[in-house]
Design a protein around this motif. Structure first.
Motif, PDB file in Angstrom:
ATOM      1  N   ASP A   1      79.172  55.963  29.672  1.00  0.00           N
ATOM      2  CA  ASP A   1      79.847  57.342  29.541  1.00  0.00           C
ATOM      3  C   ASP A   1      79.099  57.793  28.221  1.00  0.00           C
ATOM      4  O   ASP A   1      79.211  59.197  28.292  1.00  0.00           O
ATOM      5  N   VAL A   2      78.246  57.282  27.463  1.00  0.00           N
ATOM      6  CA  VAL A   2      77.486  57.830  26.460  1.00  0.00           C
ATOM      7  C   VAL A   2      76.091  57.793  26.762  1.00  0.00           C
ATOM      8  O   VAL A   2      75.171  58.205  25.855  1.00  0.00           O
ATOM      9  N   VAL A   3      75.707  56.944  27.612  1.00  0.00           N
ATOM     10  CA  VAL A   3      73.963  56.695  27.841  1.00  0.00           C
ATOM     11  C   VAL A   3      73.753  57.167  29.147  1.00  0.00           C
ATOM     12  O   VAL A   3      74.246  56.854  30.294  1.00  0.00           O
ATOM     13  N   ARG A   4      72.700  58.059  29.392  1.00  0.00           N
ATOM     14  CA  ARG A   4      72.213  58.386  30.540  1.00  0.00           C
ATOM     15  C   ARG A   4      71.249  57.308  31.376  1.00  0.00           C
ATOM     16  O   ARG A   4      70.378  56.500  30.609  1.00  0.00           O
TER      17      ARG A   4
ATOM     18  N   SER B   1      77.948  67.824  31.278  1.00  0.00           N
ATOM     19  CA  SER B   1      77.247  66.730  30.658  1.00  0.00           C
ATOM     20  C   SER B   1      76.087  67.455  30.011  1.00  0.00           C
ATOM     21  O   SER B   1      75.173  68.242  30.351  1.00  0.00           O
TER      22      SER B   1
ATOM     23  N   GLN C   1      75.748  62.612  25.769  1.00  0.00           N
ATOM     24  CA  GLN C   1      75.096  61.491  25.953  1.00  0.00           C
ATOM     25  C   GLN C   1      73.821  61.506  25.275  1.00  0.00           C
ATOM     26  O   GLN C   1      73.158  62.530  24.926  1.00  0.00           O
TER      27      GLN C   1
ATOM     28  N   PRO D   1      77.463  61.107  20.490  1.00  0.00           N
ATOM     29  CA  PRO D   1      77.837  60.913  22.087  1.00  0.00           C
ATOM     30  C   PRO D   1      79.398  60.634  22.378  1.00  0.00           C
ATOM     31  O   PRO D   1      79.946  60.088  21.397  1.00  0.00           O
TER      32      PRO D   1
ATOM     33  N   GLN E   1      80.672  65.433  28.938  1.00  0.00           N
ATOM     34  CA  GLN E   1      80.099  64.452  28.181  1.00  0.00           C
ATOM     35  C   GLN E   1      78.958  64.900  27.272  1.00  0.00           C
ATOM     36  O   GLN E   1      78.141  65.739  27.568  1.00  0.00           O
TER      37      GLN E   1
ATOM     38  N   GLN F   1      69.685  60.074  25.733  1.00  0.00           N
ATOM     39  CA  GLN F   1      68.989  59.798  26.487  1.00  0.00           C
ATOM     40  C   GLN F   1      67.653  58.966  26.382  1.00  0.00           C
ATOM     41  O   GLN F   1      66.765  59.399  25.627  1.00  0.00           O
TER      42      GLN F   1
ATOM     43  N   GLU G   1      73.056  53.400  20.239  1.00  0.00           N
ATOM     44  CA  GLU G   1      73.795  52.768  21.185  1.00  0.00           C
ATOM     45  C   GLU G   1      72.966  51.570  21.769  1.00  0.00           C
ATOM     46  O   GLU G   1      72.006  51.420  22.073  1.00  0.00           O
TER      47      GLU G   1
END
Length: 916
Positions: A503-506, A310, A410, A378, A408, A412, A442
């Motif tokens: 899946d793409v954003v923490r 990640s 991502q 991402p 992944q 943040q 996003e």
């Protein structure tokens, strides 16, 4: 045949002709010429004896052992012809050609016995141990069959030779040749994978021979031990590793094992050819076997791991490739690819054009890393590698979407918030400003929650049910605001915002309880109170219920004061030093109970509370002396007393023990009075002037002692106490004439001559238990009994003037009572009336029986336990006691007569116990 010496250590076995056979010996084959040139009195003079010993038994003097030096180039040799000449090097021994073996009796030795013979002389006949050599010699001749009965019996040489003989015989049966070397190589060989081969040497019986050393050689294999040995089960295992695809060849060669047939030597000189014995020598052979099996190419094992799994967009990732199962010679270039980005993990595929490619040089087994790959968008990514094969290895392609190979990338986001108001009045609407950045384009949702109300900043938490929740749709970076919320309850409130992970954003969670996210809604508190009891007693505890309203959820410290004691309601004030202070924290509206307080003193008390001001509330103080806050502790004391002595002689001093309860620590005054003397208990009164009167100051509950008072004369005395004090204490007076408050000044008992007459004090008796007659059968005493008291003027018991009547002291015990003394006194005599009722009492003895009849018709019987004579002034006070074991006491006068006084000097005291 005589037995050999028991301490014979080693007897070895080649039988040679020594002396002619003794009487009774078997007439088996003999040499034509009995004159052995090597024999002197049965001993070998040609120097060819080896390891062994001479022994004499039923067949004469014999050599038991082997021969050495008779055959050039050969060591150990055993004779195979009994009773023939000792061997000599001069006989020119030559090896006999292989063929049938015939003993000197002309009998053919079977092939199996020849094979056993070859095994025995090789396996056991090369020893330096005399016992083993003797057993081998005897076993050889047992196979040749040329011995007379008992001539080759090992038992003739002792138990050690027997054990060795049996061992040789057993092993020869099992392990004789011919032999077969068996070499087996398992199937399924793979290059680089360890395999196992097995080696066995099989005897003619099919048994595997243990302890055989085997040399190994191989082609197409590594790690092969050069020498192994068959174990106790006759099996040796050897490991090896194929080194190339194709056939693996293994060869095994044994060390020397026994020959299949024995080597026989015969003498060739003229006389010795007919008369000399033939010899057998140890012989050996070696066995060889080969085996082969095909080896398949090695299968490479590849494990890979993307690191880290990640990352944020813009951070590098590498793939670690671990090869196992490869030979050290393996060389290859691994092709690596990265596919992505994918929006979800389920969309991952290894098709189309990879986002990145690279190569990794691999040499043999080990771990190799790709160059870093840095994702710019991402999503989900996955590695895949092609590992090529060669002549000795099978190549492979790693599977797509291996969990260890995906990672992944991502974004943040960052969230910064500030509440619209940090201080608000009840009914104010507030909202939160939310600044979002770092989403990378996003779209995200911000979940907002407002927690509260809380009593203080330190109590802020974001882990329970929120007061309010809402969401904000964030299509891009920017500033947003939550919906408004109206706050009506005082307390602290705090916002917390969260962006959930995808899946793409923490995930983002703002801290809980930040100052910029906290609002304080102020309160207007009121305080009402109620004391737990408005009337109580000293020593009891009280509490105060404090009802707080208008504080909402805020916390505030409440100081508590208890003032007192005061003599009256009008005297109450809340100045100076309080009787007690305390505090508690009110965590919002509600009812709180103060700590219990013990009221040690009588009087009026009142509570006062002060709610201290805080960041969100003003201070409040209750009024002093409110009715709901006031209690009175009224003392109703109790006094219990106990005189210092039940009975005392006149002139002694007594005091009273005074126990006071119900005062707490309230001071009081106790008046102590002593009344008396009285002739009976029934006559006691607490009126008029007391004999003694004192005042004591007592400091509350406790036990006190009155001043002492001297008893002036005989009679009953009783104490009385009067407790008095100031306001809020109820006076109390003890009851007059209580038994525990009464002391008897012990009277004299004057029963001599009857001339000194005491005043008659009539008694009331004890109902049906009142004694009416006393009888002593052994003394012919049978006298009536009168109930009497004390003659105060005479200071003596009022015994009747009729000397033939006796006196029962009515204030003592009655017949049949379970404790105390039943006292009956009687005159001894009178100058005027003669003998009295107890004239003969002085002659009573221990064990005598006494009967006392009662008004109710009962007769109580006693047995005398003691008879004593004492001075009248020393009469034991226990005769008047109503305590202790039940007993009967008879008293009269005795001892020398004092003419001047007109009475006897002493008292006679008889004590008796009830008969069960």
């Amino acid at each position: 045949m005589r037995r050999l010496r028991p301490l014979l250590v080693a007897i070895f076995a080649v039988l040679a002709l020594a002396v002619p056979a003794v009487a009774g010996a078997a007439t088996r084959a003999e040499p034509p010429n009995q004159n052995d040139p090597c024999s002197d009195l049965g001993r070998n003079t040609c120097g060819t004896n080896g390891v062994g010993t001479y022994e004499t038994y039923r067949y004469g003097l014999r050599w038991f052992g082997d021969f050495r030096g008779a055959i050039p180039g050969e060591g150990n040799a055993f004779c195979i012809d009994l009773r023939f000449w000792y061997p000599s090097a001069s006989y020119r021994f030559r090896e006999v050609a292989a063929g049938p073996l015939v003993n000197r009796d002309g009998e053919t030795v079977p092939l199996a016995k020849r094979q056993k013979l070859a095994y025995a002389v090789w396996a056991y006949g090369r020893s330096g141990n005399r016992t083993q050599q003797a057993a081998t010699m005897l076993y050889v001749h047992s196979l040749m069959g040329d011995g007379a009965p008992g001539e080759v019996d090992p038992s003739a040489l002792g138990p050690a030779v027997v054990r060795a003989f049996k061992r040789i015989s057993r092993d020869a049966d099992r392990y004789r040749g011919p032999y077969r070397l068996e070499l087996k190589v398992g199937s399924g060989l793979v290059v680089g994978r360890q395999a196992t081969a097995t080696v066995r040497v099989l005897a003619a019986s099919g048994a595997a021979v243990p302890g055989v050393a085997v040399e190994l050689a191989g082609a197409g294999a590594s790690g092969l031990k050069r020498t192994v040995e068959t174990g106790a089960q006759g099996l040796a295992r050897v490991t090896f590793t194929p080194t190339s695809a194709g056939a693996v060849e293994l060869t095994a060669t044994t060390s020397d094992v026994a020959s299949t047939l024995p080597r026989i030597f015969a003498p060739t000189t003229a006389a010795a050819a007919r008369n000399g014995q033939r010899l057998v020598v140890p012989a050996s052979q070696r066995l060889t076997a080969s085996a082969s099996a095909p080896a398949a190419p090695a299968t490479l094992t590849v494990t890979t791991a993307a690191t880290p799994q990640s990352v944020l967009v813009g951070e590098p990732v590498t793939d670690a490739i671990t090869l196992a199962g490869a030979l050290p010679s393996y060389r290859a270039t691994i092709a690596a690819r990265v596919y992505g980005p994918f929006r979800t993990r389920e969309q991952i595929a290894c098709t189309g054009t990879p986002v990145w490619t690279g190569t990794v040089a691999a040499s043999g087994p080990g771990t190799f890393s790709t160059e870093p790959f840095t994702p710019t968008a991402p999503g989900w990514y996955v590695y895949q590698e092609d590992v090529p094969g060669d002549a000795s290895h099978t190549g492979l392609t790693t599977p797509c979407d291996d969990p260890a190979e995906r990672f992944q990338a991502q974004v943040q986001p960052t969230v910064v918030t500030i509440v619209s108001q940090q201080l608000a009045a009840p009914g104010t609407a507030i909202f939160d400003r939310v600044q979002v950045s770092g989403t990378g384009g996003e779209r995200v949702t911000v979940a907002a929650a407002l927690y509260g109300p809380f009593p203080s900043v330190d109590a802020l938490r974001c882990d329970g049910p929120p007061f309010w929740t809402g969401t904000i749709d964030v299509p891009r970076d920017g500033e947003y605001r939550t919906a408004s919320v109206t706050l009506t309850t005082p307390g602290y409130y705090t916002y917390q915002e969260r962006i959930a992970a995808s899946d793409v954003v923490r995930e983002v969670v703002t801290p809980c309880g930040e100052a910029a996210e906290t609002t304080l809604v102020s309160g207007s508190p009121q305080v009402r109170t109620q004391v737990s009891a408005q009337e109580t007693t000293p020593g009891s505890t009280i509490t105060d219920d404090v009802i707080v309203t208008g504080l909402g959820a805020l916390a505030a410290t409440v100081g508590v004061e208890l003032w007192g004691p005061f003599d009256s309601l009008d005297a109450i004030s809340c100045t100076g030093t309080p009787y007690w202070t305390g505090s508690f924290v009110a965590t919002g509206d509600g009812t709180y109970t103060t700590e219990p307080v013990t009221l040690e003193l009588a009087g009026y008390y009142t509570y006062r509370e002060a709610l201290l001001p805080g960041p969100g509330n003003p201070g409040v103080t209750t009024a002093c002396g409110e009715a709901s806050e006031t209690t009175v502790a009224r003392a109703t004391p109790a006094v219990t007393t106990l005189t210092s002595a039940e009975v005392a002689r006149p002139g002694a001093v007594i005091s009273d023990r005074i126990a006071v309860t119900g005062l707490g620590r309230t001071p009081a005054r106790v008046v102590v009075e002593l009344f008396g003397p009285f002739p009976t208990r029934a006559a006691m009164r607490c009126t008029g002037a007391p004999l003694a009167r004192e005042e004591l100051e007592v400091a509350g509950d406790g036990t006190y002692r009155s001043p002492t008072v001297e008893l002036p004369r005989a009679g009953f005395y009783t104490w009385r106490e009067i407790l008095t004090s100031g306001p809020n204490v109820t006076p109390t007076t003890t009851e007059c004439g209580l038994s525990e408050e009464t002391t008897l000044g012990a009277p004299l008992i004057l029963t001599g001559r009857g001339d000194r007459v005491t005043e008659v004090v009539a008694g009331q008796g004890a109902g049906s238990a009142t004694p009416t007659r006393v009888r002593i059968p052994t003394l012919d005493v049978d006298a009536p009994v009168s109930a009497v008291g004390i003659d105060l003027a005479a200071g003596a018991l009022a015994v009747p003037t009729n000397v033939r009547r006796t006196a029962w002291w009515q204030d003592g015990a009655a017949p049949g009572d379970e404790e105390g003394a039943v006292l009956i006194a009687g005159h001894v005599d009178s100058a005027a009336a003669g003998e009295g009722a107890f004239f003969s009492l002085k002659g009573i003895r221990r064990g005598a029986r006494i009967e006392v009849a009662t008004r109710g018709g009962d007769v109580v019987r006693y047995r005398v336990t003691s008879v004593k004579r004492v001075r009248k002034a020393a009469l034991p006070t226990s005769v008047y006691s109503r305590q202790g074991d039940a007993r009967l006491v008879l008293v009269t006068c005795g001892g020398p007569f004092d003419r001047a006084a007109g009475s006897y000097r002493d008292n006679v005291v008889v004590t008796a116990v009830p008969l069960g």
